[in-house]
Design an enzyme around this catalytic site. Sequence first.
Site, PDB file in Angstrom:
ATOM      1  N   SER A 185      54.297   8.813   4.545  1.00 15.08           N
ATOM      2  CA  SER A 185      53.375   8.792   3.949  1.00 15.08           C
ATOM      3  C   SER A 185      51.939   8.213   4.417  1.00 15.08           C
ATOM      4  CB  SER A 185      53.258   8.287   2.430  1.00 15.08           C
ATOM      5  OG  SER A 185      52.026   8.006   2.103  1.00 15.08           O
TER       6      SER A 185
ATOM      7  N   TYR B  58      55.357   1.678  -4.432  1.00 18.03           N
ATOM      8  CA  TYR B  58      55.987   2.801  -3.495  1.00 18.03           C
ATOM      9  C   TYR B  58      55.290   2.504  -2.887  1.00 18.03           C
ATOM     10  CZ  TYR B  58      55.402   7.972  -2.250  1.00 18.03           C
ATOM     11  OH  TYR B  58      54.524   8.975  -1.265  1.00 18.03           O
TER      12      TYR B  58
END
Length: 283
Positions: free
Chosen positions: A132, A145
């Site tokens: 990400s 996360y």
Amino acid sequence: MAIWFITGCSTGFGHETALAALARGDKVIATARNPDDVKDLADKGALVIALDLSWPEEKIQEAVKVAIEPFRSIDILFNNAGVNIIGALEEVSTKQARALFDVNFWGHISVTRAILPYMRAQKHGTIGFSGSMLGWTGMSCVSTYTATKWAIAGLVLCLREEVKDFGIKVTVIEPGYFRTQVLGAAKPLFPEEGMEEYKVALDQLRTLVSTVNGKQVGDPEKAAKVIVEALTGEGAFEGKEVPARLVLGADAVGLVEGMLDLQKRSLEEWKSVSASTDFTVAE
């Protein structure tokens, strides 16, 4: 024709990449927690198996071994599956944090460990991990996360060096905001009872999610095309080494450029202090 093993194929990049690989005539082992969610891939010729990255490592590796048996080899592994959770560090329980790492980090390691022996034996292979743009920065109330994505990026940089002499390539694919279901997942993203101290930050994230979801500028089909080209070494990647970190999306490119500039300025500002900790060289 390449043989693929793709995790998390029910939605998003996993599903679109499986479709793109099948469309070019490749063989695809498509995994999902519920195989019924990927019936369309089975109809197009994919071998569909149940795989939950929260399973114990032994169970994951046995499922991978059984799936690979008909092909006897794997050319491309795309570790795509992942889950998300939003909440400040104090709000996310240790149980929740460990569960997140079990899927986003340890699950990928279990699958990779199961497939590496095949790639080493055949002296070639490509492994892609789903990262990400948050693997380059930080965001309030997404710490757990984000930590999994930083961990994956670090893993890739090391694994890439470990297996290069076996003809195995490794990369992490780091997208920005794409129009997938990640922000509209069936499971709630936000804590049911958040702490009052973090309410303002969480409300800002709720607004961001509701504003962005469904309007992301990133096109998953276009991303899948690039992912397939990157992992097969074709198209824009033909004759080139796949980058260690492949950023996808104009928003991700802008964020990474900004972070690199910020880090360079910070390093320059504190360079003399950092270097002052060395032993003094005797004249």
